[in-house]
Structure formats: C-alpha cells, structure tokens
Design a protein around this motif. Structure first.
Motif, PDB file in Angstrom:
ATOM      1  N   VAL A  31      12.533   2.153   3.886  1.00 19.39           N
ATOM      2  CA  VAL A  31      13.814   2.067   4.981  1.00 19.39           C
ATOM      3  C   VAL A  31      14.479   3.439   5.289  1.00 19.39           C
ATOM      4  CG1 VAL A  31      15.831   0.991   5.667  1.00 19.39           C
ATOM      5  CG2 VAL A  31      14.069  -0.439   4.733  1.00 19.39           C
ATOM      6  N   VAL A  32      14.821   4.161   4.014  1.00 21.41           N
ATOM      7  CA  VAL A  32      15.355   5.136   4.022  1.00 21.41           C
ATOM      8  C   VAL A  32      14.635   6.626   4.875  1.00 21.41           C
ATOM      9  CG1 VAL A  32      16.330   7.391   2.730  1.00 21.41           C
ATOM     10  CG2 VAL A  32      17.091   4.977   2.082  1.00 21.41           C
ATOM     11  N   VAL A  33      13.434   6.536   4.460  1.00 21.02           N
ATOM     12  CA  VAL A  33      12.211   7.502   4.741  1.00 21.02           C
ATOM     13  C   VAL A  33      12.114   7.085   6.219  1.00 21.02           C
ATOM     14  CG1 VAL A  33       9.867   7.967   4.768  1.00 21.02           C
ATOM     15  CG2 VAL A  33      11.021   7.823   2.542  1.00 21.02           C
ATOM     16  N   LEU A  34      12.072   5.944   6.853  1.00 21.28           N
ATOM     17  CA  LEU A  34      11.849   5.678   8.345  1.00 21.28           C
ATOM     18  C   LEU A  34      13.115   6.017   9.031  1.00 21.28           C
ATOM     19  CD1 LEU A  34      10.139   2.158   8.121  1.00 21.28           C
ATOM     20  CD2 LEU A  34       9.013   4.496   8.612  1.00 21.28           C
ATOM     21  N   CYS A  35      14.310   5.857   8.307  1.00 19.23           N
ATOM     22  CA  CYS A  35      15.534   6.341   8.996  1.00 19.23           C
ATOM     23  C   CYS A  35      15.610   7.613   9.261  1.00 19.23           C
ATOM     24  CB  CYS A  35      16.873   5.981   8.323  1.00 19.23           C
ATOM     25  SG  CYS A  35      17.116   4.188   8.428  1.00 19.23           S
ATOM     26  N   VAL A  36      15.404   8.406   8.013  1.00 18.80           N
ATOM     27  CA  VAL A  36      15.294   9.990   8.038  1.00 18.80           C
ATOM     28  C   VAL A  36      14.274  10.572   9.363  1.00 18.80           C
ATOM     29  CG1 VAL A  36      14.945  12.180   6.690  1.00 18.80           C
ATOM     30  CG2 VAL A  36      16.397  10.186   5.929  1.00 18.80           C
ATOM     31  N   GLY A  37      13.196   9.924   9.045  1.00 22.22           N
ATOM     32  CA  GLY A  37      11.991  10.379  10.163  1.00 22.22           C
ATOM     33  C   GLY A  37      12.644  10.157  11.697  1.00 22.22           C
ATOM     34  N   GLY A  38      13.234   8.766  11.865  1.00 19.31           N
ATOM     35  CA  GLY A  38      13.710   8.474  13.096  1.00 19.31           C
ATOM     36  C   GLY A  38      14.627   9.511  13.505  1.00 19.31           C
ATOM     37  N   ILE A  39      15.783   9.802  12.614  1.00 20.41           N
ATOM     38  CA  ILE A  39      17.166  10.832  12.871  1.00 20.41           C
ATOM     39  C   ILE A  39      16.210  12.116  13.446  1.00 20.41           C
ATOM     40  CG2 ILE A  39      18.766  12.159  12.002  1.00 20.41           C
ATOM     41  CD1 ILE A  39      19.312   9.536  10.536  1.00 20.41           C
ATOM     42  N   TYR A  40      15.044  12.577  12.548  1.00 18.35           N
ATOM     43  CA  TYR A  40      14.415  13.862  12.720  1.00 18.35           C
ATOM     44  C   TYR A  40      13.863  13.887  14.261  1.00 18.35           C
ATOM     45  CZ  TYR A  40      10.995  17.487  12.561  1.00 18.35           C
ATOM     46  OH  TYR A  40      10.155  18.565  12.609  1.00 18.35           O
ATOM     47  N   LEU A  41      13.237  12.743  14.516  1.00 15.48           N
ATOM     48  CA  LEU A  41      12.580  12.605  15.933  1.00 15.48           C
ATOM     49  C   LEU A  41      13.401  12.874  16.601  1.00 15.48           C
ATOM     50  CD1 LEU A  41       9.475  10.434  15.189  1.00 15.48           C
ATOM     51  CD2 LEU A  41       9.496  12.926  15.223  1.00 15.48           C
ATOM     52  N   LEU A  42      14.638  11.898  16.931  1.00 18.50           N
ATOM     53  CA  LEU A  42      15.750  11.890  17.550  1.00 18.50           C
ATOM     54  C   LEU A  42      16.295  13.500  18.056  1.00 18.50           C
ATOM     55  CD1 LEU A  42      17.224   8.482  17.044  1.00 18.50           C
ATOM     56  CD2 LEU A  42      15.976   9.321  19.148  1.00 18.50           C
ATOM     57  N   THR A  43      16.425  13.965  16.956  1.00 17.03           N
ATOM     58  CA  THR A  43      17.298  15.299  17.024  1.00 17.03           C
ATOM     59  C   THR A  43      16.465  16.384  17.501  1.00 17.03           C
ATOM     60  OG1 THR A  43      18.464  14.977  14.958  1.00 17.03           O
ATOM     61  CG2 THR A  43      18.159  17.302  15.623  1.00 17.03           C
ATOM     62  N   ARG A  44      15.003  16.223  17.291  1.00 20.92           N
ATOM     63  CA  ARG A  44      14.013  17.224  18.042  1.00 20.92           C
ATOM     64  C   ARG A  44      14.026  16.915  19.493  1.00 20.92           C
ATOM     65  NH1 ARG A  44       9.331  19.210  15.214  1.00 20.92           N
ATOM     66  NH2 ARG A  44       9.050  20.042  17.441  1.00 20.92           N
ATOM     67  N   ALA A  45      13.984  15.412  20.009  1.00 22.11           N
ATOM     68  CA  ALA A  45      13.781  14.963  21.066  1.00 22.11           C
ATOM     69  C   ALA A  45      15.035  15.674  22.203  1.00 22.11           C
ATOM     70  CB  ALA A  45      13.234  13.669  21.254  1.00 22.11           C
ATOM     71  N   PHE A  46      16.344  15.064  21.424  1.00 17.86           N
ATOM     72  CA  PHE A  46      17.455  14.991  22.123  1.00 17.86           C
ATOM     73  C   PHE A  46      18.298  16.425  22.060  1.00 17.86           C
ATOM     74  CE2 PHE A  46      16.098  10.721  22.169  1.00 17.86           C
ATOM     75  CZ  PHE A  46      15.800  10.398  23.666  1.00 17.86           C
ATOM     76  N   VAL A  47      18.557  16.786  20.890  1.00 17.52           N
ATOM     77  CA  VAL A  47      19.376  17.921  20.460  1.00 17.52           C
ATOM     78  C   VAL A  47      18.407  19.193  20.760  1.00 17.52           C
ATOM     79  CG1 VAL A  47      20.704  18.856  18.922  1.00 17.52           C
ATOM     80  CG2 VAL A  47      20.657  16.534  19.120  1.00 17.52           C
ATOM     81  N   THR A  48      17.532  19.574  20.095  1.00 13.96           N
ATOM     82  CA  THR A  48      16.929  20.763  20.183  1.00 13.96           C
ATOM     83  C   THR A  48      15.854  20.701  21.348  1.00 13.96           C
ATOM     84  OG1 THR A  48      15.278  20.311  18.717  1.00 13.96           O
ATOM     85  CG2 THR A  48      17.051  21.556  17.662  1.00 13.96           C
ATOM     86  N   LYS A  49      15.388  19.712  21.666  1.00 10.76           N
ATOM     87  CA  LYS A  49      14.633  19.577  23.168  1.00 10.76           C
ATOM     88  C   LYS A  49      13.223  20.421  23.006  1.00 10.76           C
ATOM     89  CE  LYS A  49      18.403  18.253  25.918  1.00 10.76           C
ATOM     90  NZ  LYS A  49      19.388  18.179  26.849  1.00 10.76           N
ATOM     91  N   ASP A  50      12.622  20.475  21.582  1.00  8.22           N
ATOM     92  CA  ASP A  50      11.718  21.233  21.555  1.00  8.22           C
ATOM     93  C   ASP A  50      10.399  20.310  21.139  1.00  8.22           C
ATOM     94  OD1 ASP A  50      12.402  20.745  19.059  1.00  8.22           O
ATOM     95  OD2 ASP A  50      11.904  22.456  18.186  1.00  8.22           O
ATOM     96  N   LEU A  51      10.637  18.773  21.220  1.00  6.55           N
ATOM     97  CA  LEU A  51       9.761  17.956  20.492  1.00  6.55           C
ATOM     98  C   LEU A  51       8.471  17.654  21.695  1.00  6.55           C
ATOM     99  CD1 LEU A  51       8.636  15.863  18.418  1.00  6.55           C
ATOM    100  CD2 LEU A  51       9.949  14.128  19.573  1.00  6.55           C
ATOM    101  N   PHE A  52       8.769  17.764  22.888  1.00 10.82           N
ATOM    102  CA  PHE A  52       7.927  17.429  23.868  1.00 10.82           C
ATOM    103  C   PHE A  52       7.556  18.773  24.589  1.00 10.82           C
ATOM    104  CE2 PHE A  52      10.166  13.536  23.291  1.00 10.82           C
ATOM    105  CZ  PHE A  52       9.073  12.712  22.727  1.00 10.82           C
TER     106      PHE A  52
END
Length: 179
Positions: A31-52
């Motif tokens: 659960v912790v690994v999934l939460c950290v992974g989700g936060i990482y993806l959300l940060t890349r998608a919405f904060v740094t905007k470099d995921l897509f």
C-alpha cells in the motif's frame, strides 16, 4: 467387496500469529509503495507537467564564466597591476548601451589594459550605489559611493582615477579621437 476409499484427510493448518503479521506487513508495504507511486505520477502530471510532454528536444545551454565581470567588493583585488572598472546599471537602458559600447570599443583596441564591468543591478552591489552622494575622492571601498556611470582606474590595488563624466571616460580610454 465394499468399496473402501482411502479418503485423504485434509489437514487445515491455522495461520500462526507470526504468519499473519508477515502478511499484514507485506500488505502495508504494498500500500505504501502504491501511494508513493501515485503521488509521484500525480506530481509529474499536474505540478511539473512533464509526464505527458513529448517535447524532449530541449536544448541544454552550457554555463560559462565571464572573467570580465566582477562585484564592487572585489574590484581592488583583481589579478592585474593596472586595469579599469566600468560601473553601471545594466537595467538602465540610457546608460547601459553607452557603457557597453564604451567597454566594447576599448576592449577592441590593439593595446589596452584589462577592463572589468560591475553591474549595479546586482544585489551585491546595491550598497555602493548612491547617485546623490558620489564621493570621487574616496580611495577606500567601505565608504565608496558611485552614481549611474563610473569609470575607475585601479593601480596596485588602489583607486587611481575616479571618473563620472562619459566624455572624460572616452578621453581616458583614448576613444575620443575616433569621432
């Protein structure tokens, strides 16, 4: 004959407490690994905007050191015995253009002393800028105040000349004959 089947007895082992704790630990780690992974993806998608972002063609510009620029606190300890220091605010376009032309023309001359520039818009130089109280007789840095444009001639770590007039700067640098 009677049909006697050998029935296998299923033995049901109850999980011990240690096994339950190990299973719970694995679930918590997952659960912790999934939460950290989700936060990482959300940060890349919405904060740094470099995921897509498919623009990976960003050009990296290499940094460089400009040895002709200094700060006011260092003007007396440059590695030359004799040199000039042109002081002006690079953000004040009226003076900056003239001073950059002056420095460029002097630097292009065949035989010239080294010339440093000091930018008064740099935060480290603000304390030395006081156009109302320019003290051209000052030879010590701690009390030195300069105006919008200033040319200093430094000899042996001391201020030899203090010029605040543009025409006199041109004359000092030997650029007045070109006109």
């Amino acid at each position: 004959m009677g049909k006697n089947k050998n029935k296998e007895k299923k033995i049901n082992y109850a999980a011990t407490t240690e096994q339950k704790e190990i299973r719970n630990l694995c679930i918590v780690i997952l659960v912790v690994v999934l939460c950290v992974g989700g936060i990482y993806l959300l940060t890349r998608a919405f904060v740094t905007k470099d995921l897509f972002d498919d623009n990976k063609d960003e050009e990296v510009i290499a940094g460089s050191i400009n040895y002709d620029v200094t700060i006011m606190g260092q003007i007396l300890n440059r590695p030359y015995d004799e040199y000039y220091v042109a002081i002006y605010n690079s953000e004040e376009l009226d003076y900056a253009t003239d001073m950059e032309i002056l420095v460029g023309n002097y630097s292009a001359a065949k035989e010239h002393l080294h010339i440093y520039t000091v930018d008064l818009s740099n935060v480290m130089n603000i304390d030395y800028y006081d156009p109302e109280n320019v003290n051209t007789k000052e030879k010590d840095l701690k009390d030195l105040k300069v105006g919008d444009i200033t040319l200093l001639k430094i000899e042996d770590g001391k201020i030899d000349k203090f010029i605040v007039d543009y025409a006199k700067m041109e004359k000092e640098l030997g650029l007045d004959e070109e006109k």
